[in-house]
Design an enzyme around this catalytic site. Structure first.
Site, PDB file in Angstrom:
ATOM      1  CE  LYS A 111      14.180   0.426 -20.527  1.00  0.00           C
ATOM      2  NZ  LYS A 111      12.784   0.019 -20.726  1.00  0.00           N
ATOM      3  N   GLY A 125      18.546  -9.066 -21.777  1.00  0.00           N
ATOM      4  CA  GLY A 125      17.776  -8.773 -22.979  1.00  0.00           C
ATOM      5  C   GLY A 125      18.400  -9.446 -24.175  1.00  0.00           C
ATOM      6  N   GLY A 136      22.135  -5.797 -25.998  1.00  0.00           N
ATOM      7  CA  GLY A 136      23.201  -5.957 -25.005  1.00  0.00           C
ATOM      8  C   GLY A 136      24.526  -5.434 -25.527  1.00  0.00           C
ATOM      9  CD  GLU A 154      20.274 -14.154 -19.205  1.00  0.00           C
ATOM     10  OE1 GLU A 154      20.424 -14.504 -20.406  1.00  0.00           O
ATOM     11  OE2 GLU A 154      19.194 -14.138 -18.612  1.00  0.00           O
ATOM     12  CB  CYS A 170      17.568 -16.384 -21.457  1.00  0.00           C
ATOM     13  SG  CYS A 170      17.358 -16.728 -19.719  1.00  0.00           S
ATOM     14  CD  GLU A 206      17.482 -15.731 -27.566  1.00  0.00           C
ATOM     15  OE1 GLU A 206      17.682 -14.515 -27.699  1.00  0.00           O
ATOM     16  OE2 GLU A 206      17.559 -16.320 -26.475  1.00  0.00           O
TER      17      GLU A 206
HETATM   18  O1  TXE Z   1      14.699  -7.069 -26.119  1.00  0.00           O
HETATM   19  P1  TXE Z   1      15.647  -5.864 -25.759  1.00  0.00           P
HETATM   20  P2  TXE Z   1      13.446  -7.171 -27.086  1.00  0.00           P
HETATM   21  C1  TXE Z   1      15.946 -11.652 -27.000  1.00  0.00           C
HETATM   22  C2  TXE Z   1      14.964 -12.445 -27.834  1.00  0.00           C
HETATM   23  C3  TXE Z   1      14.092 -11.385 -28.411  1.00  0.00           C
HETATM   24  C4  TXE Z   1      15.083 -10.274 -28.624  1.00  0.00           C
HETATM   25  C5  TXE Z   1      14.486  -8.897 -28.708  1.00  0.00           C
HETATM   26  O2  TXE Z   1      15.641 -13.129 -28.845  1.00  0.00           O
HETATM   27  O3  TXE Z   1      13.513 -11.760 -29.618  1.00  0.00           O
HETATM   28  O4  TXE Z   1      15.927 -10.341 -27.505  1.00  0.00           O
HETATM   29  O5  TXE Z   1      13.630  -8.652 -27.605  1.00  0.00           O
HETATM   30  C6  TXE Z   1      15.863  -2.168 -23.061  1.00  0.00           C
HETATM   31  N1  TXE Z   1      19.636   1.077 -24.253  1.00  0.00           N
HETATM   32  N2  TXE Z   1      15.603 -11.597 -25.596  1.00  0.00           N
HETATM   33  O6  TXE Z   1      13.532  -6.237 -28.244  1.00  0.00           O
HETATM   34  O7  TXE Z   1      15.553  -4.771 -26.773  1.00  0.00           O
HETATM   35  C7  TXE Z   1      14.417  -2.497 -23.275  1.00  0.00           C
HETATM   36  O8  TXE Z   1      13.616  -1.343 -23.079  1.00  0.00           O
HETATM   37  C8  TXE Z   1      19.284   0.564 -23.058  1.00  0.00           C
HETATM   38  C9  TXE Z   1      16.406 -12.411 -24.734  1.00  0.00           C
HETATM   39  O9  TXE Z   1      12.243  -7.043 -26.287  1.00  0.00           O
HETATM   40  O10 TXE Z   1      16.959  -6.452 -25.517  1.00  0.00           O
HETATM   41  C10 TXE Z   1      14.204  -3.581 -22.253  1.00  0.00           C
HETATM   42  O11 TXE Z   1      14.030  -3.001 -20.973  1.00  0.00           O
HETATM   43  N3  TXE Z   1      18.254  -0.285 -22.914  1.00  0.00           N
HETATM   44  C11 TXE Z   1      16.132 -12.205 -23.337  1.00  0.00           C
HETATM   45  C12 TXE Z   1      15.528  -4.351 -22.301  1.00  0.00           C
HETATM   46  O12 TXE Z   1      16.455  -3.443 -22.912  1.00  0.00           O
HETATM   47  C13 TXE Z   1      17.565  -0.640 -24.002  1.00  0.00           C
HETATM   48  C14 TXE Z   1      14.935 -11.549 -22.848  1.00  0.00           C
HETATM   49  C15 TXE Z   1      15.489  -5.617 -23.128  1.00  0.00           C
HETATM   50  O13 TXE Z   1      15.001  -5.330 -24.394  1.00  0.00           O
HETATM   51  C16 TXE Z   1      17.894  -0.146 -25.276  1.00  0.00           C
HETATM   52  C17 TXE Z   1      14.251 -10.756 -23.835  1.00  0.00           C
HETATM   53  C18 TXE Z   1      18.994   0.741 -25.375  1.00  0.00           C
HETATM   54  N4  TXE Z   1      19.382   1.255 -26.548  1.00  0.00           N
HETATM   55  C19 TXE Z   1      14.592 -10.815 -25.151  1.00  0.00           C
HETATM   56  N5  TXE Z   1      17.033  -0.691 -26.171  1.00  0.00           N
HETATM   57  C20 TXE Z   1      16.851 -13.012 -22.319  1.00  0.00           C
HETATM   58  N6  TXE Z   1      18.177 -12.950 -22.288  1.00  0.00           N
HETATM   59  O14 TXE Z   1      16.210 -13.654 -21.506  1.00  0.00           O
HETATM   60  C21 TXE Z   1      16.204  -1.495 -25.476  1.00  0.00           C
HETATM   61  N7  TXE Z   1      16.509  -1.460 -24.168  1.00  0.00           N
END
Ligand code: TXE
Length: 492
Positions: A175, A228, A233, A250, A284, A385
């Site tokens: 996904k 994410g 997470g 991660e 990240c 972050e």
């Molecule tokens: O990430 P999400 P978002 C951090 C960064 C950013 C914040 C939010 O600080 O501002 O996260 O970003 C899926 N069950 N990083 O909102 O929500 C979602 O569809 C299962 C750090 O965009 O964490 C996507 O595919 N999955 C980072 C994935 O999770 C779910 C990279 C990541 O989205 C879900 C990006 C749920 N309930 C953002 N809700 C890094 N570590 O590099 C969402 N998703």
């Protein structure tokens, strides 16, 4: 507007409910593609297909060598398509074409590496302590892996999961982020072309809030590999715990880039800039805190600001652009909010400090490269972050104090140190609570080296030999060679 379908059981399909959503081009600030908006029934179909493929003779029944060959064929196809995929990534997430091209050219290495590893996964014969018994281990795949990936480096971060998962013999439901699904769907075609059987890799597009929970809690999903935000997470981890599923998480960080008084300043300035302004700070491993020795602090900040000022913003598809837009509208708002929070906390804005209104930024979601000095460790801007081009500069007097400040966050993904002293470098490698420590460099990663977080930055490792273990389970097999069953009421 380009219209896409998603991949389930080897078929390109619309969402069961017929719904779609728009994917935006962050540079133009407008939609450019329509993507299927999956619901729970699409997830169920994808998981069922992956489960069937896991058991099928065409995947579960083939040799590890044949599996590896498929991965290597895929790598060849990615290499041939690298430029086209890089352009799709840039349109969809606004990252620089120069960066996405470099990533796409490097991605095949993960598939070559893990393809090569597929038939080197060996069990052990245990010198067992029971007479007449043979005991050995088998390394077996887990089953269906759910790969949930973010928008910042969509194909690279998916590759870090898919390559080891497939090499180990699992099947995948992937996904991608709702903000960057298009490159995943383009990438999906290459699995077909490489000859992967239907259902081995399925791609379900949609919103985390709508299908994430179904995917994570699905009884036939054996493992979750997630990159994410830490809040998402955490909820993924909680949901996975309910059904006792292993996870790899991660989750980003607040990484420190420490500049000692003996550092080669030119290099350190470039390293700090690359840590925070490259990829518009949306990585990240962003070095979002610069810890500078007080004796060089003012000169360092002057040089940093001077270099930061030269950053060319604009169209991410141009090779000359150095800072692109923020990928998503909510992220753009979040970055601007943090800039206001930092100002409210009393941090001193030395560069940038707001939305970019340069003509070359057009209607895109741009934020000026921003530097705050006078940041103290307890400020939110030093702890949370931001995920944007916003740097917090803190001063220190002793290197031990710098290590303490660096460690004083809930995160622990990466850290950098700039010094010419070997003792300080070794001390840093030991003292810094981070999954990666860089000395006189920053942002280096490789398919050969483990990557992952300490503390709230995550669980598990991606890349390198360690990564394959995340997708295997060890079975202990006992064989009696004597042929007589001892007293059945006593444990053997
Ligand atoms: O990430 P999400 P978002 C951090 C960064 C950013 C914040 C939010 O600080 O501002 O996260 O970003 C899926 N069950 N990083 O909102 O929500 C979602 O569809 C299962 C750090 O965009 O964490 C996507 O595919 N999955 C980072 C994935 O999770 C779910 C990279 C990541 O989205 C879900 C990006 C749920 N309930 C953002 N809700 C890094 N570590 O590099 C969402 N998703």
């Amino acid at each position: 507007m380009n219209r896409y379908q998603m991949l389930i059981d080897g078929e390109w399909v619309d969402a069961a409910g017929g719904e779609t959503f728009q994917s935006d081009n962050p540079f133009l600030g407008e939609a450019w593609a329509l993507v299927p908006r999956a619901n729970a029934s699409d997830v169920d179909r994808a998981v069922a297909a992956a489960r069937k493929a896991f058991r099928s003779p065409s995947w579960g029944g083939i040799s590890a060598t044949a599996r590896g060959a498929l991965l290597r064929r895929l790598a060849d196809l990615i290499a041939a398509e690298a430029e086209r995929l890089a352009v799709v990534e840039t349109r969809d997430n606004g990252k620089l074409i120069t960066e996405m091209r470099a990533q796409l050219r490097y991605i095949p290495q993960w598939f070559y590496y893990f393809g090569g590893l597929a038939d080197k996964i060996e069990g052990r014969v245990i010198p067992i302590d029971k007479p007449g018994m043979v005991n050995f281990t088998r390394e077996e795949p887990l089953g269906v892996v759910a790969a949930i990936t973010p928008w910042n480096s969509p194909l690279m971060l998916a590759t870090w999961k898919l390559a080891p998962a497939l090499a180990a013999g699992n099947t995948v439901v992937w996904k991608p982020s709702e903000f960057s699904s298009v490159s995943a769907l383009e990438f999906g075609r290459l699995f077909e072309m490489a000859g992967f059987p239907p259902g081995v890799v399925n791609i379900v597009t949609g919103f985390g809030s709508e299908i994430g929970e179904r995917l994570v809690t699905h009884p036939q999903v054996a493992k979750i590999a997630f990159t994410g935000g830490d809040r998402t997470g955490q909820s993924v981890y909680e949901l996975a715990a309910k059904s006792i599923k292993p996870v790899t998480l991660e989750l980003g960080g607040k990484s420190a880039n420490i500049v000692c008084k003996d550092a080669i300043l030119d290099n350190a300035v470039k390293g700090v800039v690359s840590g925070i302004f490259a990829a518009t700070g949306q990585t990240c491993i962003a070095g979002s805190r610069a810890l500078i020795h007080r004796s060089i602090h003012d000169e360092f900040v002057d040089r940093l600001v001077a270099l930061g000022k030269t950053a060319r913003m604009g169209d991410p598809l141009l090779d000359s652009t150095q800072v692109g837009p923020i990928t998503t509208r909510p992220q753009y708002d979040k970055v601007l909010d943090y800039i206001e929070i930092a100002k409210g906390e009393g941090a001193e804005c030395m560069l940038g400090g707001g939305a970019a209104t340069r003509p070359e930024c057009g209607a895109g979601w741009f934020v000026e490269p921003t530097v705050f000095a006078g940041v103290t460790p307890s400020m939110r801007i030093a702890q949370e972050e931001v995920f944007g081009p916003v740097l917090s500069v803190l001063a220190f007097d002793e290197v031990e104090e710098a290590f303490d400040i660096a460690n004083d966050t809930q995160y622990g993904l990466a850290a950098g140190i700039w010094t010419q002293d070997i003792g300080t470098a070794f001390a840093a490698s030991r003292r810094l609570e981070a999954g990666t420590v860089w000395v006189n460099t920053y942002r280096a990663t490789s398919y050969l080296s483990p990557f992952g977080g300490y503390k709230r930055s995550g669980i598990g490792r991606e890349s390198g030999l360690t990564a394959i273990r995340e997708y295997l389970q060890e079975k202990s097999v006992w064989i009696d060679t004597i042929g007589e069953v001892a007293n059945p009421f006593v444990q053997r």
